[in-house]
Design an enzyme around this catalytic site. Structure first.
Site, PDB file in Angstrom:
ATOM      1  N   LYS A 214       1.016  -0.978   0.169  1.00  0.00           N
ATOM      2  CA  LYS A 214      -0.314   0.271  -0.430  1.00  0.00           C
ATOM      3  C   LYS A 214       0.403   0.993   0.071  1.00  0.00           C
ATOM      4  O   LYS A 214       2.163   1.456   0.552  1.00  0.00           O
ATOM      5  CB  LYS A 214      -1.201   0.182   0.987  1.00  0.00           C
ATOM      6  CG  LYS A 214      -1.894  -1.249   1.224  1.00  0.00           C
ATOM      7  CD  LYS A 214      -2.729  -0.777   2.903  1.00  0.00           C
ATOM      8  CE  LYS A 214      -4.026  -1.909   3.185  1.00  0.00           C
ATOM      9  NZ  LYS A 214      -4.819  -2.368   1.455  1.00  0.00           N
TER      10      LYS A 214
ATOM     11  N   ASP B 171      -2.929  -7.808  -1.966  1.00  0.00           N
ATOM     12  CA  ASP B 171      -3.786  -6.972  -0.717  1.00  0.00           C
ATOM     13  C   ASP B 171      -4.893  -7.206  -0.679  1.00  0.00           C
ATOM     14  O   ASP B 171      -5.645  -6.736  -0.027  1.00  0.00           O
ATOM     15  CB  ASP B 171      -3.334  -5.663  -1.408  1.00  0.00           C
ATOM     16  CG  ASP B 171      -3.914  -4.379  -0.545  1.00  0.00           C
ATOM     17  OD1 ASP B 171      -4.116  -4.517   0.700  1.00  0.00           O
ATOM     18  OD2 ASP B 171      -3.890  -2.941  -0.295  1.00  0.00           O
TER      19      ASP B 171
ATOM     20  N   GLU C   6      -6.336  -9.131   0.539  1.00  0.00           N
ATOM     21  CA  GLU C   6      -6.233 -10.785   1.580  1.00  0.00           C
ATOM     22  C   GLU C   6      -7.174 -11.086   2.867  1.00  0.00           C
ATOM     23  O   GLU C   6      -7.303 -12.328   2.757  1.00  0.00           O
ATOM     24  CB  GLU C   6      -4.856 -10.548   2.212  1.00  0.00           C
ATOM     25  CG  GLU C   6      -4.822  -9.285   3.633  1.00  0.00           C
ATOM     26  CD  GLU C   6      -5.432  -7.900   3.739  1.00  0.00           C
ATOM     27  OE1 GLU C   6      -5.513  -7.712   2.581  1.00  0.00           O
ATOM     28  OE2 GLU C   6      -6.814  -7.639   4.406  1.00  0.00           O
TER      29      GLU C   6
ATOM     30  N   ARG D 168     -10.346 -11.619   2.540  1.00  0.00           N
ATOM     31  CA  ARG D 168     -10.887 -12.774   1.715  1.00  0.00           C
ATOM     32  C   ARG D 168     -10.119 -14.095   1.633  1.00  0.00           C
ATOM     33  O   ARG D 168     -10.502 -15.282   1.853  1.00  0.00           O
ATOM     34  CB  ARG D 168     -11.591 -12.013   0.177  1.00  0.00           C
ATOM     35  CG  ARG D 168     -10.348 -11.987  -0.678  1.00  0.00           C
ATOM     36  CD  ARG D 168     -10.767 -11.405  -1.647  1.00  0.00           C
ATOM     37  NE  ARG D 168     -11.295 -10.125  -1.720  1.00  0.00           N
ATOM     38  CZ  ARG D 168     -11.383  -9.206  -2.874  1.00  0.00           C
ATOM     39  NH1 ARG D 168     -11.285  -9.557  -3.983  1.00  0.00           N
ATOM     40  NH2 ARG D 168     -11.219  -7.354  -2.297  1.00  0.00           N
TER      41      ARG D 168
HETATM   42  N1  BES Z   1      -8.329  -3.604   4.389  1.00  0.00           N
HETATM   43  C1  BES Z   1      -8.443  -3.439   3.142  1.00  0.00           C
HETATM   44  C2  BES Z   1      -9.587  -2.329   2.964  1.00  0.00           C
HETATM   45  C3  BES Z   1     -10.138  -1.409   3.575  1.00  0.00           C
HETATM   46  C4  BES Z   1      -9.376  -0.120   3.392  1.00  0.00           C
HETATM   47  C5  BES Z   1     -10.124  -1.287   5.050  1.00  0.00           C
HETATM   48  C6  BES Z   1      -9.100   1.154   4.366  1.00  0.00           C
HETATM   49  C7  BES Z   1     -10.524   0.033   5.971  1.00  0.00           C
HETATM   50  C8  BES Z   1      -9.950   1.006   4.822  1.00  0.00           C
HETATM   51  C9  BES Z   1      -8.338  -4.735   2.693  1.00  0.00           C
HETATM   52  O1  BES Z   1      -7.268  -5.622   2.729  1.00  0.00           O
HETATM   53  C10 BES Z   1      -7.795  -4.480   0.897  1.00  0.00           C
HETATM   54  O2  BES Z   1      -6.485  -3.953   0.961  1.00  0.00           O
HETATM   55  N2  BES Z   1      -9.202  -4.025   0.262  1.00  0.00           N
HETATM   56  C11 BES Z   1      -8.028  -3.691  -1.324  1.00  0.00           C
HETATM   57  C12 BES Z   1      -8.691  -4.434  -2.298  1.00  0.00           C
HETATM   58  C13 BES Z   1      -8.178  -4.665  -3.452  1.00  0.00           C
HETATM   59  C14 BES Z   1      -6.965  -5.213  -3.926  1.00  0.00           C
HETATM   60  C15 BES Z   1      -8.948  -5.612  -4.876  1.00  0.00           C
HETATM   61  C16 BES Z   1      -8.744  -2.139  -1.356  1.00  0.00           C
HETATM   62  O3  BES Z   1      -9.879  -1.949  -1.189  1.00  0.00           O
HETATM   63  O4  BES Z   1      -8.453  -1.638  -2.303  1.00  0.00           O
HETATM   64 ZN    ZN Z   2      -7.172  -6.302   5.380  1.00  0.00          ZN
HETATM   65 MN    MN Z   3      -5.390  -5.280   2.117  1.00  0.00          MN
END
Ligand code: BES
Ligand code: ZN
Ligand code: MN
Length: 495
Positions: free
Chosen positions: A273, A343, A345, A347
């Site tokens: 990230k 990222d 992860e 799921r």
């Molecule tokens: N933990 C994050 C989602 C998240 C983002 C929670 C902001 C709280 C605040 C999750 O693991 C994630 O990184 N999701 C990605 C998915 C993508 C890579 C398909 C996302 O939402 O960008």
């Molecule tokens: Zn996450």
């Molecule tokens: Mn993530």
């Protein structure tokens, strides 16, 4: 400054000093109860000068006259008190908190003519407790400088039916403890709460009569939870899975099951990230925190239900051992997954937990909570959690519980068209579905691991943390999900 509130209820109280809070309604902005501590009519003057009409949530605060038994008197508006919901009473309770100031004693004078009810009085107390929460464990300076730091404030609610109030409050006390626990877990940084430490917090529920088992990495390997374990590969801290069981109904009754995403920190892994805001990913275990908080409530209030809570605990880190985009893992269900983005992860953690939950417990319903996608924040902001479900009745029940608790959910679609978006060239599915409909493709992914069980997925990325301040929450972590699911259980699944 951390104020710890001690709640009590009493039929009659002798006021000496401190703050007196009385209710004011549209019909009577200064209640009869308020007049008993304000013989000189100071409040009437204040009400006139400040234009306080008794409308709901308005407050007014005056220095009491010299001859009054209290130091200060405040009024909190209730509008038409017969029309207020439980949640509005909680908000009114929350409104009391900023009035406390330097007082160490607060007397809340309720009830001209049995209003509010004992239930409503207990709701006020719950709202006040929720509002008073602050996470300042690590603020050393402030506590040294401020001599009023970490003090106790005794709040007595004067109500004609104190016995009934106490009974109603005992249940809310359990709810409050669960919310507080969930908030603490989410606010706590990841260096303090790794998977092992988090599992230990689940284990603490044993003192309430919850049966807790902790699966180690070795045990999860034996169960072939390769999807969950893959996420953990880049971390030096080993993963855990905690299984909590509360048996409050007949042993044979099928349990209701709650599954939580417990990513103690989400760097994104190799698909790392950006730096900005990454610190918020200490809250990526908000789903698991809600499940622990809920199990605490159910056990503490001795709910007549059999409930299972399962949380998958991992840390998503990049290092030489971390999983890569392109890797293919075999989930506990046997289905294979191509990792497109490390990222995505959550799921991967949940799919194995969902499989384990269904195989072992054959639950009556299964609900998972997860801070799963940024896309749900784009869609719904901090005001609703995303609800995805294979069952209309469960969806309706959750929506209703959301309205009652004002932990709101909004149903989002699932369909074959979205499901197609996660088909993979190389494996049964891939872990991301591309740019569009990110929250839905994440939910479709989870759905592939759900068999016949009525199931709901709550995407709480927008509601569990970073939520706006309200009358009942001023903390970064809201504890979202605890009251929602407690209400769901109470209204639908208790015998
Ligand atoms: N933990 C994050 C989602 C998240 C983002 C929670 C902001 C709280 C605040 C999750 O693991 C994630 O990184 N999701 C990605 C998915 C993508 C890579 C398909 C996302 O939402 O960008
Ligand atoms: Zn996450
Ligand atoms: Mn993530």
């Amino acid at each position: 400054m951390s104020i710890s509130i001690e709640i009590s209820f009493s039929k009659s109280v002798k006021i000496s000093g401190g703050l007196v809070v009385a209710m004011g309604s549209l019909a009577a902005p200064v209640s009869a109860a308020a007049r008993t501590v304000d013989p000189a009519g100071q409040l009437d003057k204040a009400v006139r000068v400040a234009g306080f009409t008794g409308k709901t949530f308005a407050t007014i605060d005056v220095i009491a006259p010299v001859e009054a038994p209290a130091d200060r008197v405040a009024l909190v508006g209730t509008g038409d008190p017969d029309k207020l919901s439980a949640h509005e009473w909680m908000r009114i309770g929350g409104k009391i908190f900023p009035l406390i100031g330097k007082a160490s004693k607060v007397t809340v004078l309720l009830g001209d003519a049995g209003v509010p009810s004992a239930e409503a009085a207990a709701d006020m107390a719950l709202g006040l407790l929720m509002r008073s929460y602050s996470f300042d464990t690590y603020k050393t300076k402030k506590q040294e400088e401020d001599d009023s730091a970490s003090r106790k404030v005794a709040v007595v609610f004067q109500h004609d039916d104190a016995t009934q109030c106490k009974k109603a409050f005992a249940i809310r006390q359990a709810v409050w403890e669960g919310v507080e626990l969930a908030r603490n877990l989410v606010n706590e940084p990841a260096n303090v709460l790794g998977p092992v430490e988090f599992a230990a917090r689940a284990q603490d529920l044993e003192s309430l009569g919850v049966t807790v088992e902790i699966l180690t990495e070795k045990e999860m390997k034996k169960l072939k939870m390769e999807a969950l374990l893959g996420v953990s590969l880049g971390s030096v801290r080993p993963p855990r899975m905690a299984i909590m069981r509360w048996q409050g109904a007949k042993p044979k009754d099928k349990p209701v099951a709650f599954v939580g995403k417990g990513v103690v920190f989400d760097t994104g892994g190799i698909s790392i990230k950006p730096a900005a805001g990454m610190e918020d990913m200490k809250g990526d275990m908000g789903g698991a925190a809600a499940v622990i908080g809920l199990m605490h409530v159910l056990a503490a209030r001795k709910a007549k239900v059999n409930a299972v809570g399962i949380i998958g605990l991992v840390e998503n880190m990049p290092d030489g051992a971390a999983q890569r985009p392109g890797d293919i893992v075999r989930s506990m269900s046997g289905q294979t997954i191509e990792i497109i983005n490390t990222d995505a992860e959550g799921r991967l953690v949940l799919c194995d937990a969902l499989t384990y939950c269904q195989e072992r417990f054959k639950p009556a319903i299964m609900i998972n909570l997860a801070t799963l996608t940024g896309a749900i924040i784009v869609a719904l902001g901090p005001h609703h959690a995303g609800l995805f479900s294979n069952d209309d009745e469960l969806s309706r029940a959750l929506t209703k519980a959301g309205e009652v608790t004002e932990e709101r959910v909004w149903r989002m679609p699932l369909s074959a068209d979205y499901d197609k978006m996660i088909d993979s060239k190389f494996a049964d599915m891939k872990n991301t579905g591309g740019r569009y409909a990110g929250s839905i493709t994440a939910a479709q992914f989870l759905k592939r691991f759900v068999k016949d069980t009525p199931w709901a997925h709550l995407d709480i990325a927008g509601t569990a943390m970073g939520s706006p301040s309200t009358d009942i929450n001023q903390s970064w972590a809201s504890g979202f999900g605890v009251r929602l699911l407690d209400e769901l259980v109470r209204a639908n699944y208790e015998s």
